[in-house]
Scaffold this active site. Structure first.
Site: not given
Ligand code: 17E
Ligand code: FE2
Length: 435
Positions: A56, A58, A152, A210, A213, A309
């Protein structure tokens, strides 16, 4: 092309092994192999593992956090998304490829040979996807890259988000992504997961979402993702990334969900350095760690692994692609610190990640599989982790990607000379004898 690697220390194998590599594959693994005409390399009892797997990262965002105006002041996920949105508006495919390539080089130089990258598809120009599709092809003999179509800014919160996501799958992304906790309303988040499962089936793709988070213990999209993929029979083709809020869930809720997780066979990716930094930002004290229940998932037999990440992006200023660093943080933060846990900790950055990526058929030090492996500057998993050992050699398809000289210090002081040895077996024996 035949090469014989002598005296490899394999995980959970008592005797040192010789490894014969022929035509890019493991042709033999045994305590002693005699062969003529092969180049012989003595690994001198060093720990030999299947390669690190980055499950994982980006790659479209790497190093952009160093640009003017992109630095994250609140260090929250949401400011990161906002800053990235500004950056991505003007970035070109060529520039993005250069940055991504630099990050791939960093990862590979630490022993990574397989990478799953999330690329932002909430961009009508599909810049991220185009850049990474090109790199996936250009670098395919050196490193395997899997691409997640990652919305995103949301599937139902960004204009045409669902159409862009589907377009990305048609263009060649390997996995479908999601970000339900960022959608404008809970219902949008739920709808987005239904969409992801539908698209995964329609295009025969893996899922890597995702998911949750956030520290909000009411963010419970993991439950829906698990239920939907379980019922569709694609639980083991699904990865839940981050799942931070599961670390804040109450015990009764976690107990119930854990039962479904075991049945559904999802994989989990936790990003220890990233989420220890991003989460807990609205807490005073006590302040949460922000990681999912890694230890409990692992103990329940659920597949879980660690990831980088970010590298210097709008969410996280540091990172160098060295998964040893990630592992070291991860086992501390998740309290996986018993000797037994440390002895098997490498699974969290090797075979467990390979399972999440669905590449186990080509992964592992076994006869007949592609000759992919790394050699560490230590003689046991425990010492490798205690010393944060470097990767001294990375072999991919039988080709040496690199060889690194062990770090040594210059000194006239006898005390320091004794410790300067890079092989750590002596240290290990001293410690265990005293124990
Ligand atoms: N985008 C996201 O939604 N969450 C993250 N931790 C990163 C990008 C790095
Ligand atoms: Fe991520």
């Amino acid at each position: 092309m035949r090469k014989l690697y002598r005296n490899a220390r394999l995980q959970d194998v008592d005797a040192l092994q010789d490894i014969l590599v022929e035509d890019g594959k493991f042709a033999g693994i045994a305590p002693h192999i005699e062969t003529e005409g092969a180049e012989v390399i003595d690994l001198a009892g060093r720990l030999t593992l299947p390669p690190y797997v980055e499950p994982h990262i980006h790659l479209d965002c790497v190093y952009t956090g160093l640009q003017d105006g992109a630095a994250n002041r609140s260090m929250t996920l949401f400011e990161g998304i906002k800053n990235w949105s500004t950056v991505k508006a003007t970035v070109s495919v060529g520039e993005m490829k250069e940055r991504a390539k630099r990050a791939i080089r960093e990862e590979m130089s630490h022993g990574v040979q397989f990478i799953r990258t999330h690329v932002d598809v909430t961009n009508p120009k599909q810049t991220s996807l185009k850049a990474l599709l090109e790199l996936r092809e250009e670098l395919k003999d050196l490193v395997t890259i899997q691409i997640v179509a990652f919305p995103q800014e949301g599937i139902y919160s960004f204009p045409n988000g669902a159409a862009l996501l589907e377009e990305a799958l048609r263009m060649g992304a390997d996995c479908v992504g999601a970000i339900p906790h960022y959608e404008l309303a809970r219902e949008f988040g739920e709808k987005s997961l239904h969409k992801v499962v539908e698209l995964a089936q329609k295009y025969d793709k893996l899922i890597d979402a995702h998911c949750d988070e956030t520290d909000d213990d009411q963010s419970r999209f993991l439950e829906l993702l698990t239920a939907l993929t379980y019922q569709a029979g694609i639980g083991d083709r699904t990865t839940a990334s981050h799942t931070c809020s599961f670390g804040s869930a109450n015990g009764a809720y976690a107990f119930r969900l854990m039962k479904t997780l075991v049945k559904a066979k999802l994989s989990f990716v936790s990003c220890p350095t990233e989420n220890i930094s991003l989460e807990g930002r609205q807490d005073s004290y006590p302040k949460r760690r922000g990681l999912t229940r890694v230890k409990e998932l692992h103990d329940a037999g659920i597949n879980v692994c660690f990831a980088q990440d970010s590298i210097a992006d709008p969410w996280y200023p540091l990172g160098n692609g060295n998964l040893m660093n990630i592992l070291d943080h991860g086992i501390h933060i998740c309290q996986m610190m018993s000797f037994a846990e440390i002895d098997h900790a490498f699974d969290l950055i090797t075979v467990n990640s390979a399972r999440a990526l669905h590449i186990l058929d080509q992964y592992g030090i076994e006869e007949g599989k592609p000759a992919n492996f790394i050699v560490l500057d230590a003689d046991s998993p425990f010492e490798a982790i205690r010393q944060r050992a470097d990767v001294l050699r990375s072999v991919h398809g039988g080709e040496e990607l690199f060889v690194r000289e062990p770090a040594r210090i210059e000194t006239d002081i006898p005390l320091l000379r004794a410790d300067a040895s890079s092989t750590t077996d002596k240290n290990y024996k001293i410690i265990t004898d005293k124990a």
